[in-house]
Every structure is written in structure tokens, then in C-alpha cells.
Design an enzyme around this catalytic site. Sequence first.
Site, short mmCIF file in Angstrom:
data_model
loop_
_atom_site.label_atom_id
_atom_site.label_comp_id
_atom_site.label_asym_id
_atom_site.label_seq_id
_atom_site.Cartn_x
_atom_site.Cartn_y
_atom_site.Cartn_z
CG ASP A 1 -2.65 3.71 1.99
OD1 ASP A 1 -3.02 4.86 1.73
OD2 ASP A 1 -1.89 3.44 2.93
CG HIS B 1 -6.62 14.21 17.08
ND1 HIS B 1 -5.78 15.30 17.06
CD2 HIS B 1 -6.11 13.32 16.21
CE1 HIS B 1 -4.79 15.05 16.22
NE2 HIS B 1 -4.98 13.87 15.68
CD GLU C 1 -0.30 0.05 2.21
OE1 GLU C 1 -0.96 0.49 3.17
OE2 GLU C 1 0.90 0.31 2.03
CB CYS D 1 -4.29 -4.74 8.09
SG CYS D 1 -3.13 -4.21 6.83
C1 PEP Z 1 -3.87 0.55 5.20
O1 PEP Z 1 -3.50 1.33 4.32
O2 PEP Z 1 -4.93 -0.09 5.16
C2 PEP Z 1 -3.02 0.33 6.38
C3 PEP Z 1 -3.31 -0.58 7.28
O3 PEP Z 1 -1.94 1.15 6.51
P1 PEP Z 1 -2.06 2.64 7.12
O4 PEP Z 1 -3.48 2.85 7.55
O5 PEP Z 1 -1.07 2.70 8.23
O6 PEP Z 1 -1.67 3.48 5.94
MG MG Z 2 -1.45 2.06 4.34
#
Ligand code: PEP
Ligand code: MG
Length: 800
Positions: A685, A427, A661, A730
Site C-alpha cells: 500500500d 488466482h 501504508e 511487510c
Molecule cells: C501491505 O499493504 O503491504 C500489506 C502487507 O497489507 P495488505 O497487502 O494486506 O494490504
Molecule cells: Mg496494506
Amino acid sequence: MVMTACPEEVHVIGIVVVSDNGALAGAAVTLARKMFPKVPIDGATGIDPMQVAAAIAHVDDGTGVVVLMDPDTVDPSAPSVLELLADELRQRVTLCQVPLDEGLIAAVIAAEAGGTPDEVAAAAREGLEDKRLELVRRSPPELSSVTETDYRTAHFTVADPHGLHARPGARLVATARQFDAVVHVRNATTASGWVSAASLTKVVTLGVRSGHVVEVRATGNQADDAVTAVAALHSNAPLASNLPKARTVGLSRGVGIGPAWTADDSVGPMPEESQGADKELRLLESAIATVTEIVSHDRRTAADRIGEGAAQIFDVHAALLTDPELLDTARARILSGENAIRAWSAEIELVTAAFGYVSDQYIRERAADVRAVGAQVQHALSGTVAPSIIGASGIVIAGDLTPAQVLELDRERVSGVVLAAGSTTSHTAVLLRANGIPAVGGADIDIASGTVVALDGSSGELAVNPAKSTLTKFRSRQADLDERLSRAQTQAFEPAVTRDGVEIVVGATIGSVEDARRAAENGADLAGLVRTEFLFLDRPTPPTVDEQAAIYQAIAETLGDRQLTIRTLDIGGDKSLPYVPQLLEANPFLGTRGLRYGLTFPTLLSDQLVAIAQTALTHRVNVMFPMVATVAEVVAARKLLDWAVARCGGNPQIGVGVMVEVPAAALRAATLARYVDFVSIGTNDLTQYTLAAERGNAAVAHLSDNLDPAVLQLVKATCDGFHERKVAVCGELAVDDTAVPLLCALGVRAFTVRPTHIPLTKAAVRQTHLATAKDWLLDCVDMTDGGAVRARLDIFQSLV
Ligand code: PEP
Ligand code: MG
């Protein structure tokens, strides 16, 4: 008949705790059982031999029993206890008189590690020795006041397949104590802090595994001998006096240069005496109340300054302050005669040690939260002020900082942070990044106040007292970064177009209304990922449709006319909801997670879809489903969405997308493209599932490389399958600016990044010449590993 022992079956000896003080015995037994469920433990009051005998019989499975007797307990019952036992059982019982607070945990650790009764009793007594040595240890030279040359040092590699568990740990402790020296050890592999080599519980909690490197250092008359003897315990251990430099890691990007500022986190001496149980209980309650207020103030500050996501860190702290088991066991100690601060401190130490036994890296790291809250209560109890970081300036040097301390750092005065703690997922690291404070971890923090320090949080480099040429190098990197950032910021609101004219969308990842404000301020083209878990977690009941709709609308309004892609709840894996039946799954990350969870508990998902559909009546909203693997899941989700749209009282236009993912989704992208409007690749993921390396598991972190060519092939497969449509990326790979040209070359046309990073991603796009990137980088998908890909990206950057 010859019996062979089954190697799987490990018998551990039983432990019986005997004390005149029933409350103490009860609390000690509860605690030890909680920490070490494998060890049979029972308790009895010393004045009742029948009870003691019954407890012995209860924990005995034929392996042996050690009876730990509190020295304050009147002992005459002991022989009669033994008399009550059957001959055969009596031979397996070892009596041992030790103070329970010191001896019990050491004994249970040794029992759990498969120790014999003698070894367990010895470990318990060494706990006692610990107390006797307290006078010697009470005033060890402060690490920071001893110069490097005063230490004798060595390191060794642990070859024992079980690591430095209780028995080798106990040997190390016993060896270290033989010398007139103050000996400390640390786990160099995990860059842990230093602990006293005289304390078994401390040594064991270093979590030293087979292959880990342990550093030893000592001061005092026999420092040389102590270090040699401890290192020599490990026969295959190369002894060296020139320690390798601790491997520092980047925690938060950016360059920081300045004089070292050393944090003082001492709580001060603890009083010995109790002022009576009633008064001490009241003191504890009042300290908890004070800290609860501080934590809720910190939460508000974090929410205002950084956003709701960061603020939730403080919910963890608030929950610890009301943890019934923690409070009950601390109260039990007070009732048995300890004062509040000693009772609280002992409990915190045990709980943090217990966290160290959990194999899950993420949970282990939550020990830092326990320590942080523990220290706040200690300060409230001792009337000292929590180590104030408010006046800090230059480069802050500390073992670790609590999240609350990070919030106190004045960004104008503090140019960087150097920590001994090395976790990038802690954190503290999350908050340092969110605050834009450059930081490195895993460092040797024996740095005197005022020493010039330079650090680079991207590469993890740290230079203490740097030569002029090194300083010049860091300064020029700093100037480049500052220049890049200010140029990027001035162009943040302009579209991101590659040098050869291809427009790339740069959107924001959002987890709160505050994030939406930052996204708008930083020039986000849209919100590409609204994480909604924050609405569902840490509450006793699910949010209502109206509650959800109000938040989604507030986010949408803050974003103006920008498009908003709301991801449905991504629960499962490491997250569960208190108001939904707990699923018992051996591998939750491969189980009911993401969209699967929503389809398993459809009321939860359909309510959320109604709230999203209501928001879409007045705003430009897309919906996106997480962790999709099959077409059937998408079809089922779309049906629920149709149902929700029919109930929302209008006819909203909602784009439907999925996150890629899971490798299966990437490989069937062309098929999925027939069922959805858009796609966003969740690289966190996708990396986890492609490499079969769990995100939070440090043991497989080396495999979890988001630039691994296998991941890149799946990115390309997704882009190929969705050709003609914009594919977004992302996750952490999206904020790696050096990867922008490669991802664009593979076909990515949108990036979703944290709001403050938007100007930098746009700048990276503007530097990219797409056709050249394709020529130079497309063969990365066939390279051997992520390292080779990185090397190519570095060359590309320096040449283009
Ligand atoms: C990912 O898996 O890259 C993603 C953006 O989702 P999270 O990190 O919320 O699992
Ligand atoms: Mg994810």
C-alpha cells in the site's frame, strides 16, 4: 441557429429485439442490458405489431433504431409495424433479420461504440456470417499441430485512441473473412491467448487499447494476403514478418527444466439437438450439483495443503455456481429450445466477455474464474472428464490452468509451468507460488510435447529447445537455488544475524491456523502480521466475539510461545462486507478503508478488539491498525481498545502498533512513535499511495515499483522517526531477497514474509554486512528510479 455537438455527449442508437418466442426475446434483452447498460434495448413479440412499435418508440432518442428480428419469427408484421410509426420516426428505423444469439451481441457492441444504424445492422449480420462460416471454421488446423514456418505472421500497433473497439474490430473481422485462410489474432501487449479473427465478440474482448501491439497469423492458401490485408488496415502499422518474441513474465520463482507436457483442454463436439426443455434443465441442475461437490472437495484440499487463504479462491467458484443471473439466463435459453451444454457455454462466453469490459484489472482477471467453472460444468454436461492434469510431468504447457488444476499438479513430477496467460495476480499464479512450482506466463505456447524447455520464474526467462550452453546456465542456476534453499532450511530455526552481528527478526504473515503451522515449521521468530479479513468476508453475518477469539487462540496455540501481531480488519478499497451498509465512494482506495472503516463501523472493530483482548489473557498478543494517516485515528482506536480491554475480564498486556501504508504516516513517524509501541511498513500500500498507482491496475503497473526511491525515502523516514525501536517491513518488498541489505541499511530491523519464505529471508540477512550495505546502498534513496536501484543491488550482490 447553428448547433455544435458537445464532444462529451455520445448518443447511441437503440435496439429492439423481436422474436415470436417471448422468453428468448426477454432473456436476450435482459442479458444485453446487463452487459451494455449504455445502449437502450427493448424487446417485443413479433406477432404483436403494436408492441413492436411501442418498443421502437421507447428506445428512440432521435439517433436511430435497429430492429433485430429472429429469422424464425414470421415476418409479415414488419411492414405494418413501420406503418404504425410516425413518418419522422420511420425514417430512423432499420430492420434486420438475424439469429439473436449471434447477431444481438455484435449489434450492441457496435451500438455502444457509437455505430450508425447501418454499421450496427452490418455488425449484426456479420454475426450471422459467423454462423455461415462455422463449417469452414469448425476444423481449423490445431495451433499446436502447425509448425512456426506454416504461419504467415505480422503485427501492428493500434493507433486509434479508443483502441480496437467495435468498428475497427468489425473491419478487421470483415477483412480476415475475405480470404481462404484461417486467421487468428492476439493482443501481444497483454500476452492474451489467440482468438479467431472471424469472430467480432472474440476480437473485441481482446481488450486492445491504443498503443497495444496486435499479432496476426494465418494459415491456408491465402494466408499471406490475409495477414497483409489485416495489418494494412492500420496504416501506420509497421508490417513485419519476424514477430518479436512474446514478453514472458515470471509468475512463480524457481528454475524448471524438462520435457514439455501439453494439456488437452478440449470439451469435445457439442450436440446440436435439445432433448426437450425438461430433460435439459435437469441435466444442467445435475451438472451444477456435481461441480459444486467437486469445488467443495477442492476447497478442502486447498485448505489442508496450502492454507485457508488459498482455499478461499474456491469460494469464488462456488458463488458462481449459484449465481442467479447466470443460471436464470442459461435456463431461459434452454426454455427457448437450446440444449443444456450450448445454453451454458453461450452464457459463460457472454459473461467472460462482459468481464472484459470492466476497467478494473482485478475484476477483469476474475473472468478466468468464470471460464474455469464454466469448463467444469461443460465437462460434466458432456460426460467428458475435465482435462486431467494429474498425469502431467516435466514442464506443463497450457493456455491457462484453473486453480483446481494447479492443485492437481504433482510437485514430484512437475518441474515447471508455462502459460500463455500472463497475470501475476491471477488466482492460478497465487496457487503456483504457494505450491512452489516455478512458472512463467505470457508465453507463446506453441511448443510440441516432448520438446525440452527451461524456465526461470524469477527473471521470467523461457528457453524452448535450448542450446547446450543455455541449458548449462539454467542447470547451474537451479543447482544454486537448490543448494541455497536446503542450506537455508537447515538454519531456519536459528536467529538471523548479519555478518557484522546485528540481529534481525524474521516473522510470518498469517491468514489461517494452517499458515500458523507452516510458520512454526519454517522457523518463524514470531507472527508479524495476522490478516483477519478471512474471518469477515463471504458470510451473511459478522463473526461473533467468541468465534473470533476461538480462531485467534487456535493460531496462538499453533505458534507456541511466539509473539502474535493481529491486524484489525482491513476492509474497504476492493473489499466490502455484505452485512455492513455499502458505501458509495468514487475512489474507495482513497476512502473509508482500513482503520477508517473500523472507526466508521465501531461495533465491528470493538467486537474484534474484545476477541483480541481475550486472546491476550493467555498469549503474547499485539494489535496493529491498518492504513493509518493521522494521530487522531490512533487516539480513537486506542480508546476503543481500552474499552475492549475493560470488558475482557482481565488485564492483558497488549502492544499497540500501526501499519505505515500512507505517506502521511511515514512522514509523521516521530510523532506517531509517541502514541504506539511499534510499526510495520506495508510496502504494497505504501507503494500504491506514494506513486498514486492503484495496486491492481495494469495500466499503471509500470509506476507501481516498490523499489522506487520515493518509497525508499519513506521507509527511511519511518525508521528515522522510530529510531531505537525495531521497524518491520511487510508486503511484497519484504520477500525480495536482493532488497534485504538495502532495507537493513535504511534502518529496518524486522521482516514479515510468507511462512515458506522465512528460511530464505534469514539466509539473505546472514549474507548481509550491514556497515558495507550502508556504505554502498544508502544513496539509493536519491537515485532516478527503481531501475537504477535494482542495478545497484545487482552490483552489490555480485561484489559483496
Ligand atoms: C501491505 O499493504 O503491504 C500489506 C502487507 O497489507 P495488505 O497487502 O494486506 O494490504
Ligand atoms: Mg496494506
